[in-house]
Design a protein around this motif. Sequence first.
Motif, mmCIF file in Angstrom:
data_model
loop_
_atom_site.group_PDB
_atom_site.id
_atom_site.type_symbol
_atom_site.label_atom_id
_atom_site.label_comp_id
_atom_site.label_asym_id
_atom_site.label_seq_id
_atom_site.Cartn_x
_atom_site.Cartn_y
_atom_site.Cartn_z
ATOM 1 N N SER A 44 0.642 -1.109 0.098
ATOM 2 C CA SER A 44 -0.061 -0.130 -0.284
ATOM 3 C C SER A 44 0.801 1.334 0.021
ATOM 4 O O SER A 44 0.297 2.341 -0.188
ATOM 5 N N GLY A 45 2.199 1.061 0.230
ATOM 6 C CA GLY A 45 3.058 2.307 0.162
ATOM 7 C C GLY A 45 3.057 3.041 1.309
ATOM 8 O O GLY A 45 3.707 4.327 1.408
ATOM 9 N N ILE A 46 2.488 2.558 2.508
ATOM 10 C CA ILE A 46 2.604 3.029 3.679
ATOM 11 C C ILE A 46 3.927 3.698 4.323
ATOM 12 O O ILE A 46 4.334 4.628 4.693
ATOM 13 N N ASP A 47 5.059 2.641 3.951
ATOM 14 C CA ASP A 47 6.371 2.991 4.377
ATOM 15 C C ASP A 47 6.816 4.254 3.758
ATOM 16 O O ASP A 47 7.843 4.902 4.142
ATOM 17 N N ARG A 48 6.437 4.454 2.391
ATOM 18 C CA ARG A 48 6.818 5.793 1.836
ATOM 19 C C ARG A 48 6.151 7.209 1.983
ATOM 20 O O ARG A 48 6.478 8.282 1.823
ATOM 21 N N LEU A 49 4.842 6.807 2.805
ATOM 22 C CA LEU A 49 3.888 8.061 2.943
ATOM 23 C C LEU A 49 4.024 8.564 4.543
ATOM 24 O O LEU A 49 3.816 9.533 4.761
ATOM 25 N N LEU A 50 4.689 7.661 5.229
ATOM 26 C CA LEU A 50 5.109 8.012 6.646
ATOM 27 C C LEU A 50 6.046 9.199 6.750
ATOM 28 O O LEU A 50 6.762 9.361 5.899
ATOM 29 N N PRO A 51 6.129 9.920 7.768
ATOM 30 C CA PRO A 51 7.156 11.157 7.997
ATOM 31 C C PRO A 51 8.223 10.419 7.990
ATOM 32 O O PRO A 51 8.749 9.582 8.559
ATOM 33 N N VAL A 54 10.021 8.525 10.936
ATOM 34 C CA VAL A 54 9.251 7.107 11.565
ATOM 35 C C VAL A 54 9.984 6.025 10.591
ATOM 36 O O VAL A 54 9.826 6.159 9.283
ATOM 37 N N THR A 55 10.923 5.073 11.179
ATOM 38 C CA THR A 55 11.436 4.019 10.417
ATOM 39 C C THR A 55 10.594 2.682 10.957
ATOM 40 O O THR A 55 10.259 2.420 12.070
ATOM 41 N N LEU A 56 10.132 1.957 10.166
ATOM 42 C CA LEU A 56 9.702 0.548 10.139
ATOM 43 C C LEU A 56 10.749 -0.444 9.870
ATOM 44 O O LEU A 56 11.308 -0.528 8.970
ATOM 45 N N VAL A 57 10.912 -1.321 10.809
ATOM 46 C CA VAL A 57 11.788 -2.604 10.808
ATOM 47 C C VAL A 57 10.814 -3.773 10.853
ATOM 48 O O VAL A 57 10.050 -3.910 11.624
ATOM 49 N N HIS A 58 11.395 -4.480 9.823
ATOM 50 C CA HIS A 58 10.378 -5.606 9.206
ATOM 51 C C HIS A 58 10.953 -6.777 10.381
ATOM 52 O O HIS A 58 11.902 -6.969 10.454
ATOM 53 N N GLY A 59 9.893 -7.764 11.081
ATOM 54 C CA GLY A 59 10.093 -8.482 12.139
ATOM 55 C C GLY A 59 10.231 -10.008 11.813
ATOM 56 O O GLY A 59 10.215 -10.212 10.262
ATOM 57 N N PRO A 60 10.244 -10.984 12.471
ATOM 58 C CA PRO A 60 10.498 -12.280 12.026
ATOM 59 C C PRO A 60 9.353 -13.047 11.951
ATOM 60 O O PRO A 60 9.361 -14.259 11.777
ATOM 61 N N GLY A 61 8.179 -12.357 11.755
ATOM 62 C CA GLY A 61 6.747 -13.383 11.639
ATOM 63 C C GLY A 61 6.476 -13.652 10.364
ATOM 64 O O GLY A 61 5.622 -13.566 9.727
ATOM 65 N N CYS A 62 7.353 -14.639 10.027
ATOM 66 C CA CYS A 62 7.172 -15.399 8.599
ATOM 67 C C CYS A 62 7.337 -16.575 8.850
ATOM 68 O O CYS A 62 8.555 -17.140 8.828
ATOM 69 N N PRO A 63 6.262 -17.544 8.902
ATOM 70 C CA PRO A 63 6.735 -18.964 9.433
ATOM 71 C C PRO A 63 7.532 -19.892 8.600
ATOM 72 O O PRO A 63 8.309 -20.438 9.052
ATOM 73 N N VAL A 64 7.558 -19.572 7.238
ATOM 74 C CA VAL A 64 8.234 -20.558 6.406
ATOM 75 C C VAL A 64 9.710 -19.946 6.481
ATOM 76 O O VAL A 64 10.740 -20.763 6.296
ATOM 77 N N CYS A 65 9.843 -18.830 6.660
ATOM 78 C CA CYS A 65 11.180 -18.103 6.759
ATOM 79 C C CYS A 65 12.109 -18.648 7.939
ATOM 80 O O CYS A 65 13.284 -18.658 7.945
ATOM 81 N N VAL A 66 11.362 -18.969 9.124
ATOM 82 C CA VAL A 66 12.231 -19.167 10.379
ATOM 83 C C VAL A 66 12.115 -20.791 10.474
ATOM 84 O O VAL A 66 12.928 -21.282 11.522
ATOM 85 N N THR A 67 11.510 -21.380 9.854
ATOM 86 C CA THR A 67 11.563 -22.909 10.030
ATOM 87 C C THR A 67 12.843 -23.339 9.619
ATOM 88 O O THR A 67 13.460 -22.919 8.563
ATOM 89 N N PRO A 68 13.612 -24.290 10.735
ATOM 90 C CA PRO A 68 15.061 -24.099 10.636
ATOM 91 C C PRO A 68 15.126 -25.148 9.127
ATOM 92 O O PRO A 68 14.486 -25.820 8.925
ATOM 93 N N LEU A 69 16.353 -24.902 8.782
ATOM 94 C CA LEU A 69 16.805 -25.765 7.568
ATOM 95 C C LEU A 69 17.027 -27.218 7.640
ATOM 96 O O LEU A 69 16.472 -27.845 6.879
#
Lengths: 368, 62
Positions: A44-51, A54-69
């Motif tokens: 939605s481009g919110i990251d570019r519309l904020l003042p 404000v910095t947004l940092v993306h968290g670890p909440g991606c289940p397939v990403c954190v499933t161990p190798l």
Amino acid sequence: MRFVDEYRNEAAARQFLEAIGRLVTRPWTLMEICGGQTHTLIKSGIDRLLPAEVTLVHGPGCPVCVTPLELIDKAIAIARRPEVIFTSFGDMLRVPGSAADLLSVKAEGGDVRMVYSPLDAVKLAKENPGRQVVFFAVGFETTAPGNAMAVWQARQLGLKNFSILCAHVLVPPAMEAILGAATGDISSRPAIQGFLAAGHVCTVMGYWEYEPIAARYRVPIVVTGFEPLDLLQGIYMALKALEEGRWGVENQYRRSVTRAGNQPAQRLMSQVFEVCDRQWRGIGMIPRSGYRLRPEFADFDAELRFGVTDIAAQESPLCMAGQILQGLKKPHQCPAFATYCTPEHPLGAPMVSGEGACAAYYNYGRAA
Amino acid sequence: MGKVSFGGIAREVCLAYVPEAQVGDYVIVHAGFAISKLDEAEAMEVFALLDEMAASGQVVES
């Protein structure tokens, strides 16, 4: 769709952006926990519309990403067995293991099937008594009630040919690991001052678990939904708390979340699963951060049933998914981003998933 | 199990975790399971908040 379209209203979104602009007096860094939220923010481009403050940092909440190798390699080894029907949510199939992914096992002739619900896998087991049906049970607290129900039903039905490969992870210990800087390189770690907690995890678990975390680290934590207006309101609430010097847990997503969460779901989860230490891909071991099957459900544990051992997991040396999942680096800062690593040929899991930060940056043009 | 319409596409969904849900209710579904019944009054609160903010001059009216 009712209760969805309203939260994509542009005029209302602009009102929140204006309110945020008036509110902010200095720089703040927020982390959104859930990859679904990351995708909405970028799409939605919110990251570019904020003042700019404000910095947004993306968290670890991606289940397939954190499933161990190691578990992905085990899944691949199990899926290659001729007696097995291996079932999984779709986005898990293309996550790279050390040498292959589940989709390539399917291409080699393995019986790998995508299911929508873990109950579809139970149904397959009932219909195929001569085959072993395995479900790859990945996910956070949101998918745990469904996976608990699948195991419960399989036991009720007396199924001897159903098991799950359990890779469940829990949000609060991961937040503590990020706040406490218990793992990883802390020198370049951004100081995260507020959190947007994951609305659907909290729909199941409630938000009482986050109150001690907010108090211990003196951070605002706002339980937030997934539509653009939800995220803007969540950001507004977190920034307002920061500007006023407040910390604690607030609930933006009240249409779905209560403090206590879904009691019937929690009851079945605690009957089927118990808390265990869990390895997170790219992050490392986090104590008491996962679920495993309780001993009385050991018959449904695919790791025990198939005894997969001698797995030598090997990560791609180029991929920096670990730093991205901890908010230390942004996807486009990876030298492999959009060159060696694309959604068609991913080196790491965040480029694959509908919840991965790398895929969000790639799909919505944040390549530079 | 019950039938849930996703903007017109109907699917069987497990309703065991929302025993209070009735025909016509809105639910939030994750991987084939309804995990909450949507609170319709709370769902409209955000628009009341924006109206309030507009009335008090914090934002312009939409």
